[in-house]
Write a protein that holds these residues in place. Structure first.
Motif, short mmCIF file in Angstrom:
data_model
loop_
_atom_site.label_atom_id
_atom_site.label_comp_id
_atom_site.label_asym_id
_atom_site.label_seq_id
_atom_site.Cartn_x
_atom_site.Cartn_y
_atom_site.Cartn_z
N MET A 1 -6.14 5.13 7.74
CA MET A 1 -5.14 4.59 6.86
C MET A 1 -4.41 5.77 6.20
N LYS A 2 -3.10 5.68 6.13
CA LYS A 2 -2.32 6.72 5.46
C LYS A 2 -1.66 6.12 4.23
N LEU A 3 -1.77 6.85 3.12
CA LEU A 3 -1.20 6.41 1.85
C LEU A 3 -0.37 7.53 1.24
N PRO A 4 0.69 7.19 0.51
CA PRO A 4 1.49 8.24 -0.13
C PRO A 4 0.74 8.83 -1.33
N VAL A 5 0.91 10.13 -1.54
CA VAL A 5 0.31 10.83 -2.67
C VAL A 5 1.39 11.69 -3.30
N ILE A 6 1.50 11.63 -4.62
CA ILE A 6 2.47 12.44 -5.35
C ILE A 6 1.72 13.54 -6.09
N LEU A 7 2.15 14.79 -5.90
CA LEU A 7 1.55 15.93 -6.58
C LEU A 7 2.53 16.47 -7.61
N THR A 8 2.04 16.69 -8.82
CA THR A 8 2.86 17.28 -9.89
C THR A 8 2.03 18.30 -10.65
N LEU A 95 3.34 13.42 -0.46
CA LEU A 95 2.69 13.61 0.82
C LEU A 95 2.15 12.28 1.30
N VAL A 96 1.99 12.14 2.59
CA VAL A 96 1.28 10.99 3.14
C VAL A 96 -0.05 11.56 3.64
N VAL A 97 -1.14 11.12 3.02
CA VAL A 97 -2.46 11.65 3.30
C VAL A 97 -3.26 10.62 4.09
N ASP A 98 -3.91 11.07 5.14
CA ASP A 98 -4.73 10.20 5.97
C ASP A 98 -6.07 9.97 5.28
N PHE A 99 -6.44 8.72 5.03
CA PHE A 99 -7.69 8.38 4.37
C PHE A 99 -8.66 7.82 5.37
#
Length: 99
Positions: A1-8, A95-99
């Motif tokens: 599963m890929k989900l978006p992740v926001i880094l700040t 980013l789209v991170v694979d979970f």
């Protein structure tokens, strides 16, 4: 599963990660590698305890902001009533991170 992740960037030098499709799924780390490991673990734990009836939105959109738009969002643009931390747009990324 890929989900978006926001880094700040955090105020204390740490990197903050948020998975916007999982309400409250936030983590942090000192390096990009560490924060991605931490948000992956947080998302996996969130999904284990997924609330009844909750469905993950599989659709999201990314937009591109052109550098000329940055001046409209600068912290010193008080006339527009918008104040954002200096450097936010230098670092924030999705980013789209694979979970």
């Amino acid at each position: 599963m890929k989900l978006p992740v926001i880094l700040t960037p955090g105020e204390d030098g740490w990197i903050i990660a948020e998975c916007p499709v999982l309400p409250g799924c936030i983590s942090q780390g000192k390096t990009k590698e560490e924060v991605l490991d931490n948000i992956r673990e947080a998302a996996e734990l969130w999904l284990e305890e997924e609330p009844a009836g909750f469905e993950i939105s599989a659709e999201y959109t990314e937009i591109e902001v052109h550098p000329r738009c940055r001046s409209h969002l600068a912290p010193d643009n008080q006339s527009a009533g918008i104040a954002l931390p200096t450097g936010l747009f230098d670092f924030a990324l999705t980013l789209v991170v694979d979970f």
